[in-house]
Motif scaffolding. Structure first.
Motif, PDB file in Angstrom:
ATOM      1  N   GLY A   1       0.810  -1.208   0.000  1.00 23.80           N
ATOM      2  CA  GLY A   1       0.000   0.000   0.000  1.00 23.80           C
ATOM      3  C   GLY A   1       0.844   1.260   0.000  1.00 23.80           C
TER       4      GLY A   1
ATOM      5  N   ILE B   1       2.182   1.854  -3.581  1.00 23.39           N
ATOM      6  CA  ILE B   1       1.127   2.312  -4.488  1.00 23.39           C
ATOM      7  C   ILE B   1       0.721   3.747  -4.164  1.00 23.39           C
ATOM      8  CG2 ILE B   1      -1.250   1.942  -5.227  1.00 23.39           C
ATOM      9  CD1 ILE B   1       0.799  -0.081  -6.303  1.00 23.39           C
ATOM     10  N   ARG B   2       0.595   4.057  -2.886  1.00 23.53           N
ATOM     11  CA  ARG B   2       0.243   5.431  -2.506  1.00 23.53           C
ATOM     12  C   ARG B   2       1.302   6.417  -2.971  1.00 23.53           C
ATOM     13  NH1 ARG B   2      -1.593   2.894   2.177  1.00 23.53           N
ATOM     14  NH2 ARG B   2       0.362   3.325   3.265  1.00 23.53           N
TER      15      ARG B   2
ATOM     16  N   LYS C   1       0.966   6.894  -6.765  1.00 28.51           N
ATOM     17  CA  LYS C   1      -0.202   7.705  -7.114  1.00 28.51           C
ATOM     18  C   LYS C   1       0.013   9.175  -6.756  1.00 28.51           C
ATOM     19  CE  LYS C   1      -3.830   4.184  -6.976  1.00 28.51           C
ATOM     20  NZ  LYS C   1      -5.091   3.741  -6.337  1.00 28.51           N
TER      21      LYS C   1
ATOM     22  N   PHE D   1       1.989  -2.488 -10.230  1.00 29.17           N
ATOM     23  CA  PHE D   1       0.868  -1.549 -10.162  1.00 29.17           C
ATOM     24  C   PHE D   1      -0.416  -2.211 -10.644  1.00 29.17           C
ATOM     25  CE2 PHE D   1      -1.784   2.047 -11.336  1.00 29.17           C
ATOM     26  CZ  PHE D   1      -1.498   2.986 -10.350  1.00 29.17           C
ATOM     27  N   LYS D   2      -0.315  -2.939 -11.748  1.00 31.81           N
ATOM     28  CA  LYS D   2      -1.480  -3.636 -12.298  1.00 31.81           C
ATOM     29  C   LYS D   2      -1.981  -4.697 -11.321  1.00 31.81           C
ATOM     30  CE  LYS D   2      -4.314  -5.163 -15.577  1.00 31.81           C
ATOM     31  NZ  LYS D   2      -5.443  -4.398 -16.107  1.00 31.81           N
TER      32      LYS D   2
ATOM     33  N   LYS E   1      -1.710  -4.805  -8.066  1.00 29.36           N
ATOM     34  CA  LYS E   1      -2.263  -4.281  -6.820  1.00 29.36           C
ATOM     35  C   LYS E   1      -3.475  -3.363  -7.000  1.00 29.36           C
ATOM     36  CE  LYS E   1       0.238  -6.623  -4.275  1.00 29.36           C
ATOM     37  NZ  LYS E   1      -0.412  -7.708  -3.499  1.00 29.36           N
ATOM     38  N   THR E   2      -3.622  -2.747  -8.166  1.00 26.93           N
ATOM     39  CA  THR E   2      -4.728  -1.803  -8.359  1.00 26.93           C
ATOM     40  C   THR E   2      -5.757  -2.295  -9.370  1.00 26.93           C
ATOM     41  OG1 THR E   2      -3.681  -0.564 -10.161  1.00 26.93           O
ATOM     42  CG2 THR E   2      -3.126   0.104  -7.899  1.00 26.93           C
TER      43      THR E   2
ATOM     44  N   GLU F   1      -5.455  -1.762 -12.436  1.00 28.15           N
ATOM     45  CA  GLU F   1      -5.456  -0.724 -13.472  1.00 28.15           C
ATOM     46  C   GLU F   1      -4.048  -0.561 -14.031  1.00 28.15           C
ATOM     47  OE1 GLU F   1      -7.182   3.841 -13.824  1.00 28.15           O
ATOM     48  OE2 GLU F   1      -6.394   3.163 -11.898  1.00 28.15           O
TER      49      GLU F   1
ATOM     50  N   TYR G   1      -4.001   5.075 -15.283  1.00 28.79           N
ATOM     51  CA  TYR G   1      -4.088   5.924 -14.093  1.00 28.79           C
ATOM     52  C   TYR G   1      -3.551   7.327 -14.400  1.00 28.79           C
ATOM     53  CZ  TYR G   1      -3.800   7.710  -9.386  1.00 28.79           C
ATOM     54  OH  TYR G   1      -3.980   8.499  -8.274  1.00 28.79           O
TER      55      TYR G   1
END
Length: 245
Positions: free
Chosen positions: A139, A142-143, A146, A176-177, A179-180, A182, A187
């Motif tokens: 997390g 990813i945060r 983003k 990224f793909k 975990k999200t 997307e 994004y």
């Protein structure tokens, strides 16, 4: 680091994979290489190894025979086949013996990177005695990505984002793909379009100015992308109000 052995009777392939592929970037350490399945089996029976990348057709003991023996021993080593033979019977046997993947020679860098990136995520979750810590780490990455995208939407690239979180671009793309759900590029596009809507709402800015502010040097490309994303052109948006995603 996850431990890895490479098994291939072709010295050039064996050495090339072990020495020139960036295993450390992906979180793997090549601990041994072998030129036949029997030598590898002897090692695996006495040494815990996370992953084995193995050719199928080898002298003394084939990859299939090695897979069968490891399956019988209930080995936890993840086995991936590397072969130049697109043979369905081999593929079927690989499935029977729980082989993780089947990579056809000559291997493509991007394919190998993507496969081992995905495998690393599985191994991390399997090994982590504390799932909550792993998910927390995931997390955080990813945060951070983003946040970076939303701060640098004008000229952000996968390479820049990967450098920001100290990951290889190929790995970050897969990560990224995973975990999200997307794609990274999708994004980024969404971040640009949201910012564009915000800027278009300000009467001080003309469409071509907004285009440049969100990273489009060509206003026509911006208009085309905006309409595809929202269903209306920037001009239509200014006239009618907020579009919906």
């Amino acid at each position: 680091m996850h431990t890895l052995i490479i098994i291939d009777d072709e010295e050039e392939i064996r050495n090339g994979l072990s020495r020139f592929f960036p295993w450390h970037e992906l979180g793997y350490e090549v601990v041994r290489t072998f030129d036949n399945g029997k030598a590898a089996l002897d090692y695996l029976l006495t040494h815990p190894v996370d992953v084995a990348l193995c050719d199928i057709r080898m002298p003394i003991m084939t990859g299939i025979e090695l897979a069968e023996r490891l399956h019988r021993e209930k080995s936890e080593t993840a086995l991936l086949f590397l072969t130049g033979h697109k043979d369905f019977e081999y593929a079927k046997q690989a499935i029977i013996f729980n082989v993780n993947n089947y990579i056809v020679k000559p291997t493509k860098y991007e394919e190998l990177y993507a496969i081992f990136s995905s495998l690393k995520l599985e191994l991390d979750e399997k090994k982590g005695g504390s799932e909550r810590k792993i998910e927390s780490d995931h997390g955080s990455v990813i945060r951070a990505v983003k946040l970076f995208v939303n701060q640098h939407y004008q000229d952000v690239t996968l390479e820049k984002a990967a450098n920001h979180v100290h990951l290889n671009p190929y790995y970050l793309s897969s990560y990224f793909k995973e975990k999200t759900g997307e794609n990274f590029s999708d994004y980024v596009l969404r971040a640009k379009m949201r910012k564009a809507v915000e800027l278009l709402a300000d009467i001080r800015y003309k469409t071509y100015e907004v285009s440049e502010m969100v990273g489009y040097s060509n206003a026509k490309n911006f208009t085309r992308t905006f309409k595809k994303f929202y269903g209306v052109t920037p001009r239509e948006y200014k006239q009618s109000g907020a579009p919906s995603e």
